[in-house]
Design a protein around this motif. Sequence first.
Motif, PDB file in Angstrom:
ATOM      1  N   ARG A 132       0.813  -1.212   0.000  1.00  0.00           N
ATOM      2  CA  ARG A 132       0.000   0.000   0.000  1.00  0.00           C
ATOM      3  C   ARG A 132       0.851   1.269   0.000  1.00  0.00           C
ATOM      4  NH1 ARG A 132      -2.950   0.491   5.960  1.00  0.00           N
ATOM      5  NH2 ARG A 132      -1.085   0.380   7.269  1.00  0.00           N
ATOM      6  N   LYS A 133       2.119   1.152   0.370  1.00  0.00           N
ATOM      7  CA  LYS A 133       3.022   2.296   0.295  1.00  0.00           C
ATOM      8  C   LYS A 133       3.680   2.417  -1.075  1.00  0.00           C
ATOM      9  CE  LYS A 133       5.562   1.323   3.901  1.00  0.00           C
ATOM     10  NZ  LYS A 133       6.598   1.484   4.964  1.00  0.00           N
ATOM     11  N   ASN A 219      -0.365   1.175  10.948  1.00  0.00           N
ATOM     12  CA  ASN A 219      -1.638   1.783  10.578  1.00  0.00           C
ATOM     13  C   ASN A 219      -1.717   3.231  11.058  1.00  0.00           C
ATOM     14  OD1 ASN A 219      -3.894   0.903   9.035  1.00  0.00           O
ATOM     15  ND2 ASN A 219      -5.194   1.140  10.846  1.00  0.00           N
ATOM     16  N   GLN A 220      -1.176   3.501  12.243  1.00  0.00           N
ATOM     17  CA  GLN A 220      -1.142   4.876  12.734  1.00  0.00           C
ATOM     18  C   GLN A 220      -0.260   5.738  11.838  1.00  0.00           C
ATOM     19  OE1 GLN A 220       0.172   4.438  16.793  1.00  0.00           O
ATOM     20  NE2 GLN A 220      -1.797   3.608  17.484  1.00  0.00           N
ATOM     21  N   GLN A 221       0.855   5.192  11.408  1.00  0.00           N
ATOM     22  CA  GLN A 221       1.739   5.915  10.488  1.00  0.00           C
ATOM     23  C   GLN A 221       1.046   6.154   9.149  1.00  0.00           C
ATOM     24  OE1 GLN A 221       4.261   8.005   9.734  1.00  0.00           O
ATOM     25  NE2 GLN A 221       5.945   6.640  10.351  1.00  0.00           N
ATOM     26  N   TRP A 222       0.350   5.148   8.651  1.00  0.00           N
ATOM     27  CA  TRP A 222      -0.335   5.255   7.361  1.00  0.00           C
ATOM     28  C   TRP A 222      -1.425   6.331   7.402  1.00  0.00           C
ATOM     29  CZ3 TRP A 222       0.053   4.103   2.432  1.00  0.00           C
ATOM     30  CH2 TRP A 222      -1.089   4.134   1.626  1.00  0.00           C
ATOM     31  N   SER A 226      -1.330   9.677   5.151  1.00  0.00           N
ATOM     32  CA  SER A 226      -2.447   9.905   4.225  1.00  0.00           C
ATOM     33  C   SER A 226      -3.067  11.275   4.466  1.00  0.00           C
ATOM     34  CB  SER A 226      -3.511   8.813   4.400  1.00  0.00           C
ATOM     35  OG  SER A 226      -2.987   7.540   4.094  1.00  0.00           O
ATOM     36  N   ALA A 227      -3.256  11.611   5.748  1.00  0.00           N
ATOM     37  CA  ALA A 227      -3.822  12.916   6.093  1.00  0.00           C
ATOM     38  C   ALA A 227      -2.873  14.039   5.686  1.00  0.00           C
ATOM     39  CB  ALA A 227      -4.105  12.974   7.591  1.00  0.00           C
ATOM     40  N   PRO A 240     -12.049  12.431   7.659  1.00  0.00           N
ATOM     41  CA  PRO A 240     -11.911  11.266   8.548  1.00  0.00           C
ATOM     42  C   PRO A 240     -10.864  11.446   9.648  1.00  0.00           C
ATOM     43  CG  PRO A 240     -11.886  10.618   6.233  1.00  0.00           C
ATOM     44  CD  PRO A 240     -11.721  12.100   6.275  1.00  0.00           C
ATOM     45  N   TYR A 241      -9.978  12.451   9.484  1.00  0.00           N
ATOM     46  CA  TYR A 241      -8.867  12.592  10.421  1.00  0.00           C
ATOM     47  C   TYR A 241      -8.944  13.858  11.276  1.00  0.00           C
ATOM     48  CZ  TYR A 241      -6.997   9.140   7.156  1.00  0.00           C
ATOM     49  OH  TYR A 241      -6.828   8.034   6.360  1.00  0.00           O
TER      50      TYR A 241
END
Length: 350
Positions: A132-133, A219-222, A226-227, A240-241
């Motif tokens: 995904r990265k 997931n926290q990093q992703w 993304s944000a 969402p963030y």
Amino acid sequence: MASLPLPRVESLLDYTSFELTVLPYLTQLQWLPDSLREAGSDVHSLRAVYLATNPLVSAIAFSGALAGLLFIAAEINRNYSQIDRFWSILPALYNVHFALWARLSGIQTQTLDTIAVVTVVWSIRLTFNYWRKGGYSIGSEDYRWEVVRSKVNNSFVFMIFNLGFISIAQSLLLLLITTPTYIFVVAAYNQGPETFGLPDLAFSRAAFFFIIIEFFADNQQWKFQSAKKEYQTNARIPEPYKDQFSAEDLERGFVVSGLWSWSRHPNFVAEQAFWLTMYLWSCYRTETYFNWTGLGALGTVAIFQGSVRLTEAITAGKYPEYSDYQARVGRFIPRLSVKAKKTKASKKST
């Protein structure tokens, strides 16, 4: 049980002896290529060669062949992330290989099956995160290699570095971290049916626990990245963030909340702990404090130390506030004497 290309040893300590369990079988590397050529595409012949070869030796042969192919691919494409694409796959492949070889050879062991399942779960999580990265996108390369190339600034020297470290050493390391599983194969062959006890359950669950930590950390990093990416495009916090990050957080450029408020690299901590757990499991089963398979776990720790130093040097040069973050939060181990840093968004919610 029919004679197999495994040693018959008498004591638990002998299970961990490199001289008794590995050295006698390395000569198989000499005739293995010819045996494979003679077998050709015949499935039954290939199966016979597979079972007649010590499982660690066949893994070594595969690792060496792959290292050569990755070296050639890296030099042709001038892209040195070839081994990165296999990092999340090879350890699981080797452990499944050990379990499969044992099962086909008539060795039944719940431990080997459990290790195979655990590492497949580990592999799925890490492979998904890498995908995904954009890690599997054509032409993608770890940004750190460009920095390393600029420091070396000599194509021949970097080619030697690519051959020795990037291709051979890392390919071998991905095999070494799974060698504790080979000890379980040797133990199962010599001991016969085993009892999967409470300590074994504890080790396997500890490994799962570290996979879960990696999942949440990544997931926290992703979510943060993304944000940040969307915020840099339109200067707006994605809907969402909004409850998770403030404009100040995203402008800072790096995540400092969640697990990242306790460790600067919680995913790497869990990764190292995962392989240390697998190694310590083999130590427990053989009643040893140290054995040669610890080289894999030790090598993993060493490579993370080096890669993290390079990563943080790049990050500190890019983000002015990173040095403050380094002062407040431990690289791997939490600094219990320093309060975890809260994000602006979390402060508003309290």
